[in-house]
Design a protein around this motif. Sequence first.
Motif, PDB file in Angstrom:
ATOM      1  N   LEU A   8       0.833  -1.208   0.000  1.00 33.19           N
ATOM      2  CA  LEU A   8       0.000   0.000   0.000  1.00 33.19           C
ATOM      3  C   LEU A   8       0.869   1.260   0.000  1.00 33.19           C
ATOM      4  O   LEU A   8       0.618   2.192  -0.766  1.00 33.19           O
ATOM      5  CB  LEU A   8      -0.932  -0.015   1.213  1.00 33.19           C
ATOM      6  CG  LEU A   8      -1.852   1.192   1.387  1.00 33.19           C
ATOM      7  CD1 LEU A   8      -2.793   1.332   0.196  1.00 33.19           C
ATOM      8  CD2 LEU A   8      -2.642   1.072   2.684  1.00 33.19           C
ATOM      9  N   HIS A   9       1.900   1.264   0.841  1.00 31.17           N
ATOM     10  CA  HIS A   9       2.811   2.409   0.921  1.00 31.17           C
ATOM     11  C   HIS A   9       3.528   2.635  -0.414  1.00 31.17           C
ATOM     12  O   HIS A   9       3.675   3.779  -0.855  1.00 31.17           O
ATOM     13  CB  HIS A   9       3.827   2.162   2.041  1.00 31.17           C
ATOM     14  CG  HIS A   9       4.749   3.296   2.319  1.00 31.17           C
ATOM     15  ND1 HIS A   9       4.335   4.492   2.858  1.00 31.17           N
ATOM     16  CD2 HIS A   9       6.089   3.424   2.145  1.00 31.17           C
ATOM     17  CE1 HIS A   9       5.370   5.303   3.006  1.00 31.17           C
ATOM     18  NE2 HIS A   9       6.446   4.684   2.570  1.00 31.17           N
ATOM     19  N   TYR A  11       2.523   1.650  -3.544  1.00 31.95           N
ATOM     20  CA  TYR A  11       1.613   2.108  -4.604  1.00 31.95           C
ATOM     21  C   TYR A  11       1.073   3.508  -4.335  1.00 31.95           C
ATOM     22  O   TYR A  11       0.901   4.302  -5.264  1.00 31.95           O
ATOM     23  CB  TYR A  11       0.471   1.107  -4.818  1.00 31.95           C
ATOM     24  CG  TYR A  11       0.920  -0.097  -5.606  1.00 31.95           C
ATOM     25  CD1 TYR A  11       1.251   0.036  -6.951  1.00 31.95           C
ATOM     26  CD2 TYR A  11       1.051  -1.334  -5.009  1.00 31.95           C
ATOM     27  CE1 TYR A  11       1.684  -1.057  -7.684  1.00 31.95           C
ATOM     28  CE2 TYR A  11       1.490  -2.435  -5.729  1.00 31.95           C
ATOM     29  CZ  TYR A  11       1.809  -2.286  -7.070  1.00 31.95           C
ATOM     30  OH  TYR A  11       2.243  -3.365  -7.789  1.00 31.95           O
ATOM     31  N   TRP A  12       0.806   3.830  -3.085  1.00 33.20           N
ATOM     32  CA  TRP A  12       0.332   5.172  -2.754  1.00 33.20           C
ATOM     33  C   TRP A  12       1.428   6.196  -3.069  1.00 33.20           C
ATOM     34  O   TRP A  12       1.132   7.335  -3.425  1.00 33.20           O
ATOM     35  CB  TRP A  12      -0.107   5.248  -1.294  1.00 33.20           C
ATOM     36  CG  TRP A  12      -0.970   6.426  -1.012  1.00 33.20           C
ATOM     37  CD1 TRP A  12      -0.571   7.639  -0.534  1.00 33.20           C
ATOM     38  CD2 TRP A  12      -2.381   6.539  -1.218  1.00 33.20           C
ATOM     39  NE1 TRP A  12      -1.639   8.485  -0.416  1.00 33.20           N
ATOM     40  CE2 TRP A  12      -2.767   7.837  -0.834  1.00 33.20           C
ATOM     41  CE3 TRP A  12      -3.345   5.662  -1.691  1.00 33.20           C
ATOM     42  CZ2 TRP A  12      -4.082   8.277  -0.910  1.00 33.20           C
ATOM     43  CZ3 TRP A  12      -4.653   6.103  -1.764  1.00 33.20           C
ATOM     44  CH2 TRP A  12      -5.001   7.396  -1.380  1.00 33.20           C
ATOM     45  N   TYR A  14       3.362   6.220  -5.608  1.00 36.29           N
ATOM     46  CA  TYR A  14       3.223   6.609  -7.018  1.00 36.29           C
ATOM     47  C   TYR A  14       2.215   7.743  -7.154  1.00 36.29           C
ATOM     48  O   TYR A  14       2.439   8.718  -7.873  1.00 36.29           O
ATOM     49  CB  TYR A  14       2.769   5.423  -7.884  1.00 36.29           C
ATOM     50  CG  TYR A  14       3.829   4.402  -8.161  1.00 36.29           C
ATOM     51  CD1 TYR A  14       4.869   4.686  -9.039  1.00 36.29           C
ATOM     52  CD2 TYR A  14       3.784   3.148  -7.571  1.00 36.29           C
ATOM     53  CE1 TYR A  14       5.844   3.739  -9.317  1.00 36.29           C
ATOM     54  CE2 TYR A  14       4.757   2.198  -7.834  1.00 36.29           C
ATOM     55  CZ  TYR A  14       5.786   2.497  -8.707  1.00 36.29           C
ATOM     56  OH  TYR A  14       6.755   1.563  -8.969  1.00 36.29           O
ATOM     57  N   LEU A  15       1.089   7.614  -6.465  1.00 38.41           N
ATOM     58  CA  LEU A  15       0.063   8.654  -6.509  1.00 38.41           C
ATOM     59  C   LEU A  15       0.606   9.979  -5.961  1.00 38.41           C
ATOM     60  O   LEU A  15       0.403  11.036  -6.566  1.00 38.41           O
ATOM     61  CB  LEU A  15      -1.170   8.212  -5.714  1.00 38.41           C
ATOM     62  CG  LEU A  15      -2.319   9.212  -5.636  1.00 38.41           C
ATOM     63  CD1 LEU A  15      -2.873   9.501  -7.024  1.00 38.41           C
ATOM     64  CD2 LEU A  15      -3.409   8.683  -4.717  1.00 38.41           C
ATOM     65  N   VAL A  16       1.308   9.915  -4.835  1.00 37.60           N
ATOM     66  CA  VAL A  16       1.885  11.128  -4.244  1.00 37.60           C
ATOM     67  C   VAL A  16       2.854  11.779  -5.219  1.00 37.60           C
ATOM     68  O   VAL A  16       2.797  12.991  -5.452  1.00 37.60           O
ATOM     69  CB  VAL A  16       2.596  10.818  -2.903  1.00 37.60           C
ATOM     70  CG1 VAL A  16       3.352  12.038  -2.393  1.00 37.60           C
ATOM     71  CG2 VAL A  16       1.600  10.340  -1.867  1.00 37.60           C
ATOM     72  N   VAL A  51      -3.183  13.577  -0.143  1.00 40.44           N
ATOM     73  CA  VAL A  51      -2.521  12.300  -0.449  1.00 40.44           C
ATOM     74  C   VAL A  51      -1.166  12.188   0.252  1.00 40.44           C
ATOM     75  O   VAL A  51      -0.762  11.091   0.650  1.00 40.44           O
ATOM     76  CB  VAL A  51      -2.389  12.029  -1.969  1.00 40.44           C
ATOM     77  CG1 VAL A  51      -3.742  11.915  -2.619  1.00 40.44           C
ATOM     78  CG2 VAL A  51      -1.516  13.021  -2.668  1.00 40.44           C
ATOM     79  N   SER A  52      -0.478  13.315   0.435  1.00 39.08           N
ATOM     80  CA  SER A  52       0.819  13.256   1.125  1.00 39.08           C
ATOM     81  C   SER A  52       0.638  12.953   2.609  1.00 39.08           C
ATOM     82  O   SER A  52       1.426  12.204   3.199  1.00 39.08           O
ATOM     83  CB  SER A  52       1.613  14.547   0.920  1.00 39.08           C
ATOM     84  OG  SER A  52       0.982  15.647   1.532  1.00 39.08           O
ATOM     85  N   ILE A  54      -1.877  11.211   3.901  1.00 38.80           N
ATOM     86  CA  ILE A  54      -2.257   9.797   3.976  1.00 38.80           C
ATOM     87  C   ILE A  54      -1.015   8.919   3.841  1.00 38.80           C
ATOM     88  O   ILE A  54      -0.838   7.948   4.588  1.00 38.80           O
ATOM     89  CB  ILE A  54      -3.325   9.449   2.914  1.00 38.80           C
ATOM     90  CG1 ILE A  54      -4.650  10.144   3.252  1.00 38.80           C
ATOM     91  CG2 ILE A  54      -3.509   7.929   2.794  1.00 38.80           C
ATOM     92  CD1 ILE A  54      -5.696  10.066   2.157  1.00 38.80           C
ATOM     93  N   GLN A  55      -0.137   9.275   2.920  1.00 35.27           N
ATOM     94  CA  GLN A  55       1.099   8.520   2.741  1.00 35.27           C
ATOM     95  C   GLN A  55       1.959   8.551   4.009  1.00 35.27           C
ATOM     96  O   GLN A  55       2.550   7.547   4.390  1.00 35.27           O
ATOM     97  CB  GLN A  55       1.894   9.066   1.547  1.00 35.27           C
ATOM     98  CG  GLN A  55       3.231   8.394   1.309  1.00 35.27           C
ATOM     99  CD  GLN A  55       3.117   6.966   0.807  1.00 35.27           C
ATOM    100  OE1 GLN A  55       2.073   6.325   0.863  1.00 35.27           O
ATOM    101  NE2 GLN A  55       4.221   6.434   0.336  1.00 35.27           N
ATOM    102  N   ILE A  58       0.432   6.115   6.491  1.00 36.11           N
ATOM    103  CA  ILE A  58       0.759   4.745   6.090  1.00 36.11           C
ATOM    104  C   ILE A  58       2.232   4.464   6.406  1.00 36.11           C
ATOM    105  O   ILE A  58       2.575   3.386   6.898  1.00 36.11           O
ATOM    106  CB  ILE A  58       0.476   4.522   4.587  1.00 36.11           C
ATOM    107  CG1 ILE A  58      -1.016   4.673   4.278  1.00 36.11           C
ATOM    108  CG2 ILE A  58       0.975   3.146   4.142  1.00 36.11           C
ATOM    109  CD1 ILE A  58      -1.335   4.775   2.798  1.00 36.11           C
TER     110      ILE A  58
END
Length: 146
Positions: A8-9, A11-12, A14-16, A51-52, A54-55, A58
């Motif tokens: 999860l960390h 893949y997330w 990549y979004l960040v 998103v940052s 949340i990252q 995580i």
Amino acid sequence: MYETIQVLHSYWAYLVLIILIIAVVNAIAKSVSGKEYSPKDFRISLFTLIVSHIQLLIGFILYFVSPRFAAFSELGMGGVMKDAVNRLYLVEHPLINIIVVALITIGYSKHKKKLTSAPKLKTIAIFYTIALVLLVSRIPWSAWLG
């Protein structure tokens, strides 16, 4: 549990990275071209902030459930600092990324206080660009891409 959080960390992340790049490019492009700050710019900067954070949450969970965390007990801080891999995962990556999220938060907060477009976009461009450079500098590329 560790493996799930690690995936999860990763893949997330990549979004960040993608949304932070979009926010930086958008702010710089609009600043240079003299365009007006719009609700879309606000949403991009807010989404980057969300998103940052949340990252970071995580990452905190991952940090404390990681088998690497035991290295502090086994090796002590001196031993961790002597080993480049442990130093990256246990000290450099977490510390720099806390600073990254702090810069994004500060940039977001400061830009909201500005009254006109140019200072808003400039503030986002400066803080988010510094955050992006720091983020890219501490990504464990060998593990992330491999």
